[in-house]
Design a protein around this motif. Structure first.
Motif, mmCIF file in Angstrom:
data_model
loop_
_atom_site.group_PDB
_atom_site.id
_atom_site.type_symbol
_atom_site.label_atom_id
_atom_site.label_comp_id
_atom_site.label_asym_id
_atom_site.label_seq_id
_atom_site.Cartn_x
_atom_site.Cartn_y
_atom_site.Cartn_z
ATOM 1 N N TYR A 181 -6.680 -12.725 -8.036
ATOM 2 C CA TYR A 181 -6.663 -11.380 -7.469
ATOM 3 C C TYR A 181 -5.804 -11.332 -6.217
ATOM 4 C CZ TYR A 181 -10.303 -10.053 -10.747
ATOM 5 O OH TYR A 181 -10.984 -9.793 -11.909
ATOM 6 N N ASP A 182 -5.101 -10.234 -6.048
ATOM 7 C CA ASP A 182 -4.251 -10.031 -4.887
ATOM 8 C C ASP A 182 -5.126 -9.822 -3.658
ATOM 9 O OD1 ASP A 182 -1.839 -9.361 -3.412
ATOM 10 O OD2 ASP A 182 -2.557 -7.300 -3.496
ATOM 11 N N THR A 183 -4.862 -10.565 -2.598
ATOM 12 C CA THR A 183 -5.724 -10.509 -1.413
ATOM 13 C C THR A 183 -5.612 -9.177 -0.675
ATOM 14 O OG1 THR A 183 -3.966 -11.601 -0.140
ATOM 15 C CG2 THR A 183 -5.705 -13.002 -1.048
ATOM 16 N N LEU A 184 -4.465 -8.510 -0.781
ATOM 17 C CA LEU A 184 -4.271 -7.255 -0.053
ATOM 18 C C LEU A 184 -4.920 -6.078 -0.770
ATOM 19 C CD1 LEU A 184 -2.951 -5.733 2.318
ATOM 20 C CD2 LEU A 184 -0.914 -5.464 0.872
ATOM 21 N N GLY A 229 2.839 -0.489 5.976
ATOM 22 C CA GLY A 229 3.193 -0.711 4.571
ATOM 23 C C GLY A 229 2.042 -1.313 3.787
ATOM 24 N N ASP A 230 1.327 -2.256 4.412
ATOM 25 C CA ASP A 230 0.166 -2.856 3.748
ATOM 26 C C ASP A 230 -0.911 -1.814 3.471
ATOM 27 O OD1 ASP A 230 1.400 -5.291 3.790
ATOM 28 O OD2 ASP A 230 0.273 -6.084 5.501
ATOM 29 N N GLN A 231 -1.130 -0.928 4.454
ATOM 30 C CA GLN A 231 -2.147 0.105 4.252
ATOM 31 C C GLN A 231 -1.754 1.038 3.114
ATOM 32 O OE1 GLN A 231 -3.542 2.192 7.777
ATOM 33 N NE2 GLN A 231 -4.208 3.934 6.535
ATOM 34 N N ASP A 235 -3.746 1.908 -0.301
ATOM 35 C CA ASP A 235 -4.044 3.292 -0.713
ATOM 36 C C ASP A 235 -3.487 3.580 -2.100
ATOM 37 O OD1 ASP A 235 -5.302 3.642 1.685
ATOM 38 O OD2 ASP A 235 -3.647 4.711 2.644
ATOM 39 N N VAL A 236 -2.304 3.048 -2.391
ATOM 40 C CA VAL A 236 -1.712 3.232 -3.724
ATOM 41 C C VAL A 236 -2.595 2.575 -4.781
ATOM 42 C CG1 VAL A 236 0.224 2.541 -5.201
ATOM 43 C CG2 VAL A 236 0.670 3.517 -2.944
ATOM 44 N N ALA A 237 -3.059 1.341 -4.500
ATOM 45 C CA ALA A 237 -3.938 0.645 -5.450
ATOM 46 C C ALA A 237 -5.204 1.449 -5.699
ATOM 47 C CB ALA A 237 -4.287 -0.743 -4.906
ATOM 48 N N ARG A 238 -5.760 2.023 -4.617
ATOM 49 C CA ARG A 238 -6.979 2.836 -4.756
ATOM 50 C C ARG A 238 -6.698 4.074 -5.603
ATOM 51 N NH1 ARG A 238 -7.615 3.532 0.254
ATOM 52 N NH2 ARG A 238 -8.503 1.462 0.568
ATOM 53 N N SER A 251 -2.443 -4.066 -12.298
ATOM 54 C CA SER A 251 -2.234 -5.286 -11.515
ATOM 55 C C SER A 251 -1.103 -5.064 -10.517
ATOM 56 C CB SER A 251 -1.885 -6.462 -12.431
ATOM 57 O OG SER A 251 -0.632 -6.246 -13.045
ATOM 58 N N ARG A 252 -1.139 -5.828 -9.439
ATOM 59 C CA ARG A 252 -0.017 -5.822 -8.501
ATOM 60 C C ARG A 252 0.899 -6.971 -8.880
ATOM 61 N NH1 ARG A 252 0.208 -7.298 -2.056
ATOM 62 N NH2 ARG A 252 2.352 -6.590 -1.703
ATOM 63 N N TYR A 253 2.147 -6.635 -9.206
ATOM 64 C CA TYR A 253 3.085 -7.651 -9.682
ATOM 65 C C TYR A 253 3.730 -8.379 -8.509
ATOM 66 C CZ TYR A 253 6.487 -9.812 -12.793
ATOM 67 O OH TYR A 253 7.242 -10.716 -13.498
ATOM 68 N N SER A 254 4.306 -7.620 -7.588
ATOM 69 C CA SER A 254 4.856 -8.177 -6.357
ATOM 70 C C SER A 254 5.314 -7.022 -5.477
ATOM 71 C CB SER A 254 6.051 -9.106 -6.636
ATOM 72 O OG SER A 254 7.137 -8.364 -7.159
ATOM 73 N N GLY A 255 5.300 -7.234 -4.147
ATOM 74 C CA GLY A 255 5.779 -6.208 -3.233
ATOM 75 C C GLY A 255 5.154 -4.856 -3.518
ATOM 76 N N ASP A 256 6.012 -3.870 -3.784
ATOM 77 C CA ASP A 256 5.537 -2.513 -4.102
ATOM 78 C C ASP A 256 5.633 -2.245 -5.609
ATOM 79 O OD1 ASP A 256 8.316 -2.573 -4.042
ATOM 80 O OD2 ASP A 256 8.496 -0.465 -3.494
#
Length: 382
Positions: A181-184, A229-231, A235-238, A251-256
Motif C-alpha cells: 500500500y502507498d504510504t501517502l 502536492g501531497d495533500q 484528496d484525489v485518492a479520497r 491504485s496509485r501507480y507513481s507520482g500523480d
C-alpha cells in the motif's frame, strides 16, 4: 490416532480447570453425604458455597480469602467423618488446593494440618494405618503440587505464545501494508496492482485498464510546495474512492498517476465510468484554504482486445493517456482509437528513414573545432 497440535494445546490448557471443578464437586458431595449432624451439614454447605465462589472469582486476593473461609469450614467438619471417608476427602482437598491457588503454601499447610489432627481425632485406628495414610498425604502433597506447577507454567507459556503470535501477526500486517500500500494515499501500490491484474487476467474475463494522470499538477508543487502536492494527492485518492471505489480497483501507480481496473461486459460501462470521473474533478480541491482545480487525462486499454499481459496493457493505457494530454486534456481515449494511426505513423517514419539512407538523401554537416597549437580536432559544431 494422533490429535492435532492445536487440540493437544487446548486440552492441556483447560485440564487444570477440569481438575478443579471435578475435585470440588466430588469433595462437596463426599462432605455432604458423610457428615452426621446439622452442624456438620451447615459446615459442608458453607464449604461448598465459598469454594465455588473462590473458583469463579478472578481476583487472586479474593480467591485466597474465599478459599481460606471454605477450608476453615471444611476443617471444622472433618471430625465428623469416618476414617475411610477422611482418606478420600483429604486427597481430594489437596488436589483442589494445589490446582486452585497459584501458591503451593496452602497445600503444604493443609497437609501439615492433616498430619497434626489425624493421630488426635482418630487415635483408635491402627498406628500402621495412620502412618500409611500420613505417608500418602506427604507423597500426594508433593505430587499434586508439582503437577499443578507444571500445568500452571504450561498455561503461562501458552499465554506468552498467544501474545507473541498476536504481535507477530500485527508485525506481518504492518509489513504487508508497507509492501502493498502507498504510504501517502493508502491506496494499493504498484506491486499489489500487478498481483490484482494477474488474478483478474487469469479469470479470462474482459478487463479495462484506466491510466489516469492529473493535468497541471506540477503547478501546485511549484506554487505551494510539495506538502501541498501531497495533500492534493491524498484528496484525489479520497475523491476517486468516493466516486468509483465501489465499482473498480484503484491504485496509485507513481507520482500523480493512478491506475483503475474495471471488469466490464459492455464498453459503454467504461465510458460511463470515465465520464463520471471527469465530472467529479469539476469541484475544486481545498489546499491550505485555497481553491485548486485539476483535471484528469485518462487512457484506456482493454483485455483481451489490446493485449494479454499486465505490463503491455499498462503501457498501452499510458500511451492512450499521453494522446489525451497532447490534445485537449481533461478527457479519455481508448488505445484502440490511436493504435492504427500511431502504428502507421511509426511504420511510415521508419520506412522513410531507411529509404533516405539508401538513396543518400541524408547528409550530415558539421564544423570541426580544431586546436590551433596541435591541429587536432577537439569537437564539432552542427
Amino acid at each position: 490416532m494422533k490429535l492435532p497440535k492445536t487440540w493437544t494445546k487446548r486440552i492441556m490448557h483447560i485440564a487444570p480447570n477440569i481438575v478443579i471443578l471435578l475435585s470440588a464437586f466430588s469433595l462437596t458431595m463426599n462432605m455432604i453425604s458423610s457428615v452426621n449432624s446439622s452442624r456438620g451439614l451447615v459446615l459442608a454447605l458453607s464449604f461448598t458455597g465459598f469454594i465455588f465462589a473462590s473458583i469463579l472469582v478472578k481476583s487472586i486476593p479474593y480467591k485466597y480469602v474465599l478459599a481460606a473461609i471454605a477450608y476453615l469450614a471444611f476443617f471444622n467438619a472433618l471430625p465428623e467423618l469416618s476414617f475411610d471417608k477422611l482418606v478420600s476427602v483429604m486427597y481430594l482437598s489437596l488436589v483442589l488446593l494445589a490446582f486452585l491457588l497459584p501458591s503451593s503454601l496452602p497445600t503444604f499447610f493443609a497437609a501439615g494440618f492433616y498430619l497434626y489432627i489425624t493421630p488426635i481425632y482418630w487415635s483408635e485406628e491402627p498406628v500402621e494405618m495412620i502412618r500409611t495414610m500420613m505417608v500418602g498425604v506427604i507423597v500426594n502433597m508433593i505430587l499434586y503440587s508439582l503437577l499443578a506447577f507444571y500445568f500452571r507454567n504450561l498455561k503461562e507459556e501458552n499465554s506468552i505464545n498467544v501474545e507473541l503470535n498476536l504481535q507477530l501477526n500485527q508485525a506481518f500486517g504492518e509489513l504487508e501494508n508497507i509492501a502493498y500500500y502507498d504510504t501517502l494515499t493508502k491506496l494499493p501500490n504498484r506491486e499489489l496492482l500487478k498481483e490484482r491484474m494477474d488474478t483478474e487476467l487469469s479469470k479470462e474475463t474482459p478487463l479495462a485498464v484506466m491510466f489516469l494522470d492529473l493535468d497541471h499538477f506540477k503547478n501546485v508543487n511549484d506554487m505551494m510546495g510539495h506538502n501541498a502536492g501531497d495533500q492534493m494527492l491524498q484528496d484525489v485518492a479520497r475523491r476517486l474512492n468516493e466516486t468509483v471505489g465501489h465499482s473498480c480497483f484503484i491504485s496509485r501507480y507513481s507520482g500523480d498517476e493512478f491506475i483503475l481496473l474495471l471488469s466490464y461486459k459492455q464498453q459503454e460501462e467504461i465510458e460511463t465510468l470515465a465520464e463520471r470521473l471527469i465530472r467529479s474533478f469539476r469541484n475544486p480541491f481545498w489546499i491550505y484554504q485555497k481553491q485548486f482545480y485539476t483535471t484528469p487525462s485518462i487512457g484506456i486499454s482493454l483485455y483481451p482486445e489490446d493485449a494479454h499481459d499486465a505490463e503491455t496493457l499498462i503501457q498501452y493505457a499510458d500511451k492512450a493517456m499521453y494522446s489525451v494530454k497532447r490534445s485537449e486534456k481533461n478527457g479519455f481515449r481508448f488505445f484502440s482509437a490511436i493504435r492504427s494511426t500511431e502504428l502507421l505513423r511509426q511504420v511510415k517514419l521508419e520506412n522513410d528513414l531507411r529509404s533516405a539512407v539508401s538513396k543518400g538523401e541524408i547528409i550530415v554537416h558539421y564544423q570541426p573545432l580544431v586546436e590551433i597549437s596541435t591541429g587536432r580536432i577537439r569537437g564539432w559544431r552542427r
